[in-house]
Design a protein around this motif. Structure first.
Motif, PDB file in Angstrom:
ATOM      1  N   UNK A  38       0.839  -1.198   0.000  1.00 47.01           N
ATOM      2  CA  UNK A  38       0.000   0.000   0.000  1.00 47.01           C
ATOM      3  C   UNK A  38       0.875   1.250   0.000  1.00 47.01           C
ATOM      4  N   UNK A  97       2.275   1.960  -3.557  1.00 46.88           N
ATOM      5  CA  UNK A  97       1.349   2.526  -4.535  1.00 46.88           C
ATOM      6  C   UNK A  97       0.761   3.852  -4.084  1.00 46.88           C
ATOM      7  N   UNK A 154       2.565   6.097  -2.755  1.00 53.51           N
ATOM      8  CA  UNK A 154       3.573   7.066  -3.183  1.00 53.51           C
ATOM      9  C   UNK A 154       3.496   7.296  -4.698  1.00 53.51           C
ATOM     10  N   UNK A 209       0.449   9.227  -5.489  1.00 54.41           N
ATOM     11  CA  UNK A 209       0.578  10.632  -5.105  1.00 54.41           C
ATOM     12  C   UNK A 209       1.371  11.390  -6.164  1.00 54.41           C
ATOM     13  N   UNK A 252     -12.121   8.595 -13.890  1.00 49.39           N
ATOM     14  CA  UNK A 252     -12.862   9.083 -12.721  1.00 49.39           C
ATOM     15  C   UNK A 252     -13.891  10.118 -13.141  1.00 49.39           C
ATOM     16  N   UNK A 275      -2.728  -0.148 -10.784  1.00 51.25           N
ATOM     17  CA  UNK A 275      -2.666  -0.106  -9.317  1.00 51.25           C
ATOM     18  C   UNK A 275      -2.813   1.324  -8.808  1.00 51.25           C
ATOM     19  N   UNK A 283      -6.469   2.357  -9.229  1.00 50.71           N
ATOM     20  CA  UNK A 283      -7.323   1.709  -8.228  1.00 50.71           C
ATOM     21  C   UNK A 283      -7.130   2.342  -6.861  1.00 50.71           C
ATOM     22  N   UNK A 284      -5.870   2.593  -6.546  1.00 53.36           N
ATOM     23  CA  UNK A 284      -5.599   3.187  -5.244  1.00 53.36           C
ATOM     24  C   UNK A 284      -6.270   4.552  -5.146  1.00 53.36           C
ATOM     25  N   UNK A 334      -8.801   5.806  -6.787  1.00 54.57           N
ATOM     26  CA  UNK A 334     -10.266   5.742  -6.749  1.00 54.57           C
ATOM     27  C   UNK A 334     -10.748   5.340  -5.358  1.00 54.57           C
ATOM     28  N   UNK A 335      -9.939   4.548  -4.655  1.00 58.71           N
ATOM     29  CA  UNK A 335     -10.368   4.090  -3.331  1.00 58.71           C
ATOM     30  C   UNK A 335     -10.377   5.229  -2.319  1.00 58.71           C
ATOM     31  N   UNK A 336      -9.676   6.323  -2.625  1.00 57.00           N
ATOM     32  CA  UNK A 336      -9.635   7.456  -1.691  1.00 57.00           C
ATOM     33  C   UNK A 336     -10.933   8.251  -1.704  1.00 57.00           C
ATOM     34  N   UNK A 337     -11.688   8.108  -2.787  1.00 58.91           N
ATOM     35  CA  UNK A 337     -12.902   8.904  -2.938  1.00 58.91           C
ATOM     36  C   UNK A 337     -14.113   7.998  -2.826  1.00 58.91           C
ATOM     37  N   UNK A 338     -14.656   7.921  -1.613  1.00 57.16           N
ATOM     38  CA  UNK A 338     -15.744   6.967  -1.401  1.00 57.16           C
ATOM     39  C   UNK A 338     -16.999   7.380  -2.142  1.00 57.16           C
ATOM     40  N   UNK A 339     -17.047   8.629  -2.591  1.00 53.72           N
ATOM     41  CA  UNK A 339     -18.236   9.074  -3.300  1.00 53.72           C
ATOM     42  C   UNK A 339     -18.140   8.852  -4.813  1.00 53.72           C
ATOM     43  N   UNK A 340     -17.036   8.257  -5.242  1.00 49.17           N
ATOM     44  CA  UNK A 340     -16.964   7.884  -6.660  1.00 49.17           C
ATOM     45  C   UNK A 340     -17.942   6.741  -6.880  1.00 49.17           C
TER      46      UNK A 340
END
Ligand SMILES: Cc1cc2nc3c(=O)[nH]c(=O)nc-3n(C[C@H](O)[C@H](O)[C@H](O)COP(=O)(O)OP(=O)(O)OC[C@H]3O[C@@H](n4cnc5c(N)ncnc54)[C@H](O)[C@@H]3O)c2cc1C
Lengths: 573, 301
Positions: free
Chosen positions: B18, B21, B23, B26, B91, B111, B114-115, B117-123
């Motif tokens: 984690x 990815x 880094x 970012x 996105x 990767x 995917x990482x 997209x996982x930060x934005x739960x409202x996607x």
């Protein structure tokens, strides 16, 4: 750190995904998530929430929270008697009014408690050089609506709040103070806002509409620079007789530039007006400690007597205050009377206030009646207050790094001297622009918290705010200089007219009632740039004029009139 | 309590992965870093996609049935983003309601995407990423309403094969959106000489001048091109995708070319107006529409 090879080896996707999804789910159960968290329920924060909530197509895409430390039910239930007015009054330009109309909030304003400004009289306290601008001159489509409208801040806030209550996409969270804000451990993720009630709000976009001491600005570490003016603004609601039948309605705003700071008279009804008197803090303290009738007399004198006499009266007030024996109404009355006599001010002149009858006169008013505001007869109880004045402008309106996903609007981003009545108008301009950027980003599927989405907002607003702010700043400072060429220019009134013209240009820019919403970004900034261009041409004329000052001293008045493109009426007393 | 415990044990298993990815992601998503030009370009691409889709619905539906202000304009459409990179376009497509599939040939890009997209739960949940070349998707029955491929064409070895693949992945009446770079002295100067060699904004060797494709070459390709004779495309073979060119320009309903111009003063890209002179000399967007299925057309008349 893992090698690239190692990374691809452990990239067993199912587990990887499960893990991230797990974090996602876990995070969203422990904290509430919002697309926009607005901190601050002042006029600017309420306007932003309303603007975002007023677009039906955004309703489904944006979940908004507005956090305010104070109790907003007091604003919602505010119902003063018709004759009593709050001491916080702002002048809303036509552009601000149009914007409020577009977001369906103008209808909720109690119109009877507002007054259009149809004319402004501004003059130099030292030379008495005067600039007058009226609605007809500005070429507005609806002159009767005035160039701006004086409105109590509470009237505006209440109207916004009433509209917000019916907006389902906005949750108003009042009596909740922001205690701390923390960035997420994962970069690019959403900041969390901790409230003193224990609630934690995660924000895709965190908006600081939290005023001059903005906690959001502190969190985002956005540097801000400025200075204190060593000036306090005394505000109060003044009562006076209605203007007689031979004079127009009470729709003229007056402002006199005294060496201690400007004093402004802002009409709010036929018999009440609002005061904003910027002066030295020690004098403000002494004036506030006097009996209210003494303050009334001092206000009347400050608009009328020559500057030497005002300086004398100020000293009398200060000395009496320091000696612990505040000056009495009778003492100040006789001081003013004596001053009027020694300046040979006729008791029938509008410049005389010491002996004037306190009831409305039905007779023919003196010839100079329009030159000064009505005589103040009393001050509404409990309305006297004062505020320290500051100039402050942040380096940017958008946070970066740990402070990313934050943006500032209104007084959180800039505080300005109130002499041009622009503070809140700049804030509403910010709101209009930010709401437009957010709307556009949503339509394009962008992330409204991203730097890319917020960049056009900073680009458009920063320069515009800066121009108006620095014009106000220069105007104030002109009077803090006691020697040098500026004073020479000032003594003939040229410099002040020059500076005032930039304020006038600012007013003109925002006076037009053309809607700014729904216009593409580039277009609106281009139009405004063109207007600045036009204003700059006016300045060019003024600068050249400065060089030939010596030659034209005699015929100054006519010459200044020609130099200004939208020739203001200049008068010398 | 149980949840916290679970989270901790799960995250130790994959902590290193984690972190790695996180880094990379970012970096890719740093709007002011190496990929800043992509971030700035994205709103313009989306503007073009949005405008074109609104325009075609206006052509097809009565005016009062079109809501041009609607946010989720891609609601219900199957959209494929070929060469999705870190997921910038994907996105945005997903936020406008599209059932989005982002594919990329580089595993690390998937990767990263995917990482992020996982930060934005409202996607929306209808955003999926797959590590696969576009050609492999031809084996599957699924076809798409919209296929996008941004800044990819100039990097592929066989552009003709690539365009054919994109074409075949579309449903009848589907939309193909491309963005790429012209092969002109201006584009060489800006994208290779300045960006790579002088300013070093983009890694040296990112672009190969000979691979750049001119707008007229794309137009000529689709002027000739008919859908291949696969069972799915049998109905759309009646005409080439661009039936006629007038003065070298297609009709608005069949295809469109729009330049993207960088404004250094505002550090942003703008979508050049249709037909703006010289605007497609460097970066440009291209839209073409697959012919409608014959059956569908016949029943309309
Ligand atoms: C004397 C004077 C005269 C003026 N005259 C004019 C005029 O004529 N025309 C004009 O346009 N402007 C005028 N202004 C300026 C105008 O009043 C301001 O620009 C305006 O009030 C700014 O609004 P705001 O919403 O940005 O900030 P504020 O009104 O300061 O609101 C900030 C809000 O944030 C809340 N808050 C702060 N911290 C927290 C926290 N930690 N948690 C929760 N909530 C928090 C506060 O409670 C407050 O409600 C004048 C100003 C002064 C001082």
């Amino acid at each position: 750190m893992l090698s690239v090879h190692g990374a691809s080896r452990v990239l067993s996707r199912p587990l990887h995904n499960t893990c991230l999804n797990y974090i996602r789910r876990f995070a969203s159960t422990s904290r509430e998530e919002f697309d926009v968290v607005i901190v601050g329920g002042g006029p600017v924060g309420l306007a932003l929430a309303t603007a975002l909530g007023s677009k039906p197509e955004l309703n489904k895409s944006l979940k908004i929270a507005l956090v305010e430390a104070g109790d907003l039910s007091k604003v919602r239930d505010w119902s003063p008697s018709p004759a009593a007015f709050s001491n916080r009054v702002v002048s809303l330009t036509n552009a601000s009014q149009t914007f409020l109309q577009n977001i369906d909030s103008w209808d909720h304003i109690e119109q009877e408690r507002t007054t259009p400004i149809e004319e402004m009289q501004v003059w130099d306290g030292v030379s008495d050089a005067r600039i007058t601008f009226s609605t007809s001159e500005l070429g507005l489509p609806t002159p009767a609506e005035g160039m701006a409208r004086l409105t109590e801040t509470l009237n505006l806030q209440r109207s916004l709040l009433h509209h917000l209550i019916t907006t389902p996409s906005v949750e108003v969270i009042d009596q909740s103070r922001v205690q701390s804000i923390s960035p997420d451990e994962i970069s690019g993720a959403w900041p969390s806002v901790m409230l003193d009630t224990g609630r934690v709000l995660k924000a895709r976009l965190l908006v600081g509409a939290d005023g001059p001491n903005s906690p959001v600005r502190a969190f985002a570490k956005i540097p801000s620079y400025g200075w204190s003016y060593d000036t306090q603004a005394i505000v109060c609601t003044m009562e006076h007789p209605p203007k007689g039948p031979f004079l127009g309605p009470n729709t003229t705003a007056y402002q006199r530039f005294l060496p201690t700071g400007p004093i402004a008279f802002l009409p709010i009804s036929a018999t009440a007006s609002s005061l904003v008197w910027s002066t030295k803090p020690s004098l403000a303290t002494a004036l506030k400690a006097c009996e209210p009738p003494v303050l009334s007399r001092m206000i009347n004198a400050a608009f009328r007597l020559p500057e030497v006499s005002i300086r004398y009266l100020n000293n009398r007030i200060l000395e009496a205050h320091e000696a612990g024996t505040p000056i009495t109404d009778e003492e100040i009355r006789s001081e003013i009377l004596w001053r009027e006599q020694s300046h040979s001010i006729d008791t029938t002149s509008a410049y005389s206030s010491a002996t004037v009858a306190t009831s409305a006169s039905s007779g023919i008013p003196p010839l100079d009646a329009e030159m000064v505001p009505p005589v103040v007869t009393s001050i509404q109880s409990g309305s006297i207050a004062s505020f320290p004045l500051r100039y402050n402008h942040t380096e940017s309106y958008v946070g970066e790094g740990q402070g990313s996903r934050t943006v500032l609007v209104g007084d959180a981003a800039h505080t300005v001297h109130p002499l041009a009545g622009q503070g809140l108008n700049l804030g509403l301009g910010d709101v209009e622009c930010l709401a437009r950027c957010i709307h556009q980003t949503v339509l394009r599927g962008g992330d409204i918290g991203s730097y890319t989405a917020l960049l056009p907002y900073t680009q458009e607003r920063y320069v515009e705010n800066h121009k108006i702010m620095s014009a106000c700043d220069k105007l104030h400072k002109l009077y803090r200089v006691s020697s040098g060429p500026i004073v020479q220019l000032r003594s003939v009134g040229l410099e002040i007219l020059n500076e005032l013209d930039s304020i006038k240009a600012a007013l003109m820019m925002t006076a037009g009632s053309v809607s700014r919403t729904d216009r593409p970004l580039s277009y609106s900034s281009d139009t405004r740039a063109a207007m600045f261009g036009a204003a700059a041409k006016g300045f060019e004329g003024m600068r050249m004029a400065g060089q030939v000052l010596e030659v034209v001293k005699g015929g100054l008045v006519g010459f200044v009139g020609n130099a200004l493109r939208n020739a203001p009426t200049t008068r010398q007393r | 309590m149980l949840q916290t415990h679970l989270l901790r044990s799960l995250s130790t298993v994959n902590a290193n992965e984690i972190a790695h990815f996180t880094r990379l992601s970012a970096e890719w998503w740093n709007e002011r870093g190496e990929f800043s030009f992509l971030h700035k370009m994205n709103p313009v691409r989306m503007q073009f996609i949005r405008e074109k889709l609104v325009e075609t619905t206006y052509d097809e539906l009565p005016e009062e049935a079109v809501n041009a202000k609607k946010v989720r304009i891609l609601e219900g459409l199957d959209v494929l983003d070929i060469g999705c990179g870190g997921g910038l376009l994907s996105e945005s497509l997903a936020r406008l309601g599209a059932k989005t599939t982002g594919i990329d040939a580089a595993e690390s890009n998937i990767a990263i995407a995917q990482h992020h997209a996982s930060l934005d739960s409202r996607l929306p949940r209808n955003l999926t990423y797959r590590h696969t070349p576009a050609e492999s998707l031809l084996q599957e029955p699924k076809r798409y309403d919209v296929v996008c491929s941004m800044e990819v064409l100039e990097h592929v070895d066989n552009p003709v094969m690539f365009l054919k693949t994109c074409a075949e992945l579309l449903k009848p009446s589907g939309h193909l959106f491309l963005s790429t770079i012209s092969r002109t002295p201006l584009s060489y100067f800006l994208t290779i000489f300045m960006a790579e060699k002088v300013l070093r904004k983009v890694a040296d060797g990112t672009h190969t001048y000979s691979k750049f494709i001119n707008p007229s070459e794309l137009l000529d390709f689709f002027h000739e091109f008919r859908s291949p004779s696969t069972p799915q495309d049998a109905e759309t073979q009646a005409r080439p995708w661009i039936s006629r060119l007038y003065d070298g320009q297609p009709t608005r309903k069949e295809a469109e070319l729009r330049g993207m111009i960088y404004n250094p003063l505002s550090a942003s890209w703008i979508l050049a107006p249709r037909g703006a002179w010289g605007a497609t000399e460097c970066n440009y967007l291209f839209w073409v529409r697959k012919p409608a299925a014959l059956g569908g057309e016949a029943s309309e008349h």
